[in-house]
Write an enzyme that holds these catalytic residues in place. Structure first.
Site, PDB file in Angstrom:
ATOM      1  CG  HIS A  13      44.762  30.476  55.310  1.00  0.00           C
ATOM      2  ND1 HIS A  13      46.068  30.455  55.703  1.00  0.00           N
ATOM      3  CD2 HIS A  13      44.059  29.952  56.342  1.00  0.00           C
ATOM      4  CE1 HIS A  13      46.156  29.921  56.910  1.00  0.00           C
ATOM      5  NE2 HIS A  13      44.960  29.597  57.322  1.00  0.00           N
ATOM      6  CG  ASP A  71      47.430  32.563  53.196  1.00  0.00           C
ATOM      7  OD1 ASP A  71      47.169  33.334  54.138  1.00  0.00           O
ATOM      8  OD2 ASP A  71      47.516  31.319  53.312  1.00  0.00           O
TER       9      ASP A  71
HETATM   10  C1  XLS Z   1      47.067  28.202  63.387  1.00  0.00           C
HETATM   11  C2  XLS Z   1      46.856  27.094  62.467  1.00  0.00           C
HETATM   12  C3  XLS Z   1      46.686  27.513  61.013  1.00  0.00           C
HETATM   13  C4  XLS Z   1      46.116  26.384  60.198  1.00  0.00           C
HETATM   14  C5  XLS Z   1      45.549  26.804  58.880  1.00  0.00           C
HETATM   15  O1  XLS Z   1      47.475  28.029  64.536  1.00  0.00           O
HETATM   16  O2  XLS Z   1      47.916  26.202  62.606  1.00  0.00           O
HETATM   17  O3  XLS Z   1      47.885  27.965  60.495  1.00  0.00           O
HETATM   18  O4  XLS Z   1      47.066  25.402  59.962  1.00  0.00           O
HETATM   19  O5  XLS Z   1      44.464  27.632  59.033  1.00  0.00           O
END
Ligand code: XLS
Ligand code: NI
Ligand code: NI
Length: 443
Positions: free
Chosen positions: A101, A104
């Site tokens: 993200h 991140d």
């Molecule tokens: C959360 C989601 C997230 C997505 C990315 O439950 O899995 O991690 O994969 O935003």
């Protein structure tokens, strides 16, 4: 440069008999299975958020993870050090791809312009390090759920300024993804849902969500970004109900809004189980629509009811996932992203390796077992036989849409139509066991 993970050099394949916990028993990256090297079938990715940013706190307890390379600040120097640690991790663990993200990689600052500028600088470092190590971006995404402005959703926020901010953030995250040579871009609608229908206009929310996705499709063309756009379904958590509930719901939504074929699916195991489906169900729904794009590989504890994001270490689950992947001809731009985190008690940096090693081995086993099931052919034969009558003249006329109620009534009115042939579920389960488990020493 000081190493973040000095306790391991490079995780290598040593075969099923090894007792070395930092070695693979099944994942032999260049070994050919069903015509392709394992690494090309599996296309493993590690995620930045759990691997680098998850301190392992829970709603009741503080973070426990030891991250000696991280000073806990939002400084640019710290962001750059994290990049180095992450790429070192990918190299040592033999993982070819990664996902992130925007937030991140670099923090949210006062304005979007300031946040973008810092993200660009850190992303440039990430690109340089990843390129040098031969690591590729499987997909990027924007965090549209952590900041308080997104408390009521992003694309589905009742506040139009929040919608605008979310779109602007996605625009930049797509740009960064493109710059890094990303193979895809994901929309996980973290809070695109509601906690009460008293304060939400569902029909309007859904139209707004479609607007954002259409703008992303347009922006992708303008950017010249060739990667795939994915929606990642999830039924609930953090919201009570999320609009991207499951694969079937998202496919219906995409079709309704003219987005089918422009946006495809990223399916996550723990989200499937939260929706009370098996992962295999979700994958088959997606595959039937030609929309199985990518997979967030993890697993949950079904009797716990939370997205626990455990490492997918279950051989049987991995086999069933790989059966569907192989049946579609394999991934194109997608892959297996380990959207998984350690248990709160597994706080040491070593545990990051054990989580990934166990999961990579499970999927390497799953790949070999799924290939063996296909080569064996008995399950496919049984399925073909069960539907054989549909290949006859009557079945074909019905499938082509040439039959009517009246015609079918004439046909069966005087016949005693009885039971179909046995489904033989137990026998098929026994065959599955024979091929997957009994033959395992041969693999
Ligand atoms: C959360 C989601 C997230 C997505 C990315 O439950 O899995 O991690 O994969 O935003
Ligand atoms: Ni996910
Ligand atoms: Ni998830």
């Amino acid at each position: 440069m000081q190493q973040a993970f000095p306790f391991v050099d490079r995780v290598r394949y040593e075969g099923p008999a090894t007792r070395n916990p930092f070695a693979f028993r099944h994942y032999d990256a260049d070994a050919v299975v069903a015509g392709r090297p394992m690494r090309d079938h599996l296309r493993f990715a590690a995620c930045y958020w759990h691997t680098m940013r998850n301190g392992l706190g829970d709603p009741f307890g503080m973070p426990t993870a030891a991250m000696p390379w991280d000073d806990g600040t939002d400084s640019e120097g710290n962001c750059l050090r994290r990049v180095d640690a992450f790429v070192e991790f990918l190299e040592k663990c033999g993982i070819d791809r990664f996902c992130f993200h925007d937030r991140d990689v670099a923090p949210e600052l006062g304005t979007l312009r300031e946040s973008n500028a810092m993200l660009d600088r850190v992303a440039a470092h990430l690109k340089a390090r990843a390129d040098a190590a031969g690591k590729r971006l499987l997909w990027g995404t924007a965090c549209l759920f952590a900041h308080p402005r997104y408390m009521a959703g992003a694309a589905t926020s009742p506040d139009v300024r929040v919608f605008a901010h979310a779109c602007a953030q996605v625009k930049h995250a797509m740009e960064v993804t493109h710059r890094l040579g990303g193979e895809g871009y994901v929309f996980w609608g973290g809070r695109e849902g509601y906690s009460s229908l008293l304060n939400r206009d569902m029909a309007r929310d859904l139209r707004h969500l479609a607007r954002m996705l259409q703008m992303a499709v347009d922006w992708k063309a303008e950017l010249g970004f060739k990667g795939t756009l994915y929606v990642e379904p999830k039924p609930r958590e953090p919201s009570v109900h999320q609009y991207d509930f499951d694969a079937a719901t998202v496919l219906g939504f995409l079709r309704e809004h003219g987005l089918f074929g422009k946006v495809t699916l990223n399916i996550e195991t723990n989200h499937a189980t939260l929706a009370a489906h098996d992962m295999e169900h979700e994958l088959r729904v997606a595959a039937a629509a030609g929309a199985l794009g990518s997979i967030d590989a993890n697993m949950g504890t079904p009797n716990c009811g939370w997205d626990t994001d455990q490492y997918p270490t279950d051989y049987s689950l991995a086999t069933r996932v790989m059966e569907v992947v192989l049946s579609t001809g394999g991934f194109t731009t997608g892959g297996l992203n380990f959207d998984a985190k350690r248990r709160r008690e597994s706080w040491s940096p070593e545990d990051l390796f054990h989580g990934h090693i166990a999961s990579m081995d499970a999927f390497a086993f799953g790949l070999k077992a799924a290939a063996a099931l296909r080569a064996d052919g008995r399950l496919a034969d049984a399925l073909r036989r069960r539907y054989a009558a549909w290949d006859g003249e009557l079945g074909q006329r019905i499938e082509r849409g040439e039959a009517s109620f009246a015609e079918l009534e004439r046909l069966v009115a005087d016949e005693r139509v009885g039971s179909p042939a046995s489904g033989m579920q137990e026998r098929l389960e026994d065959t599955w066991n024979a091929v997957v488990w009994d033959a395992r020493t041969a693999r």
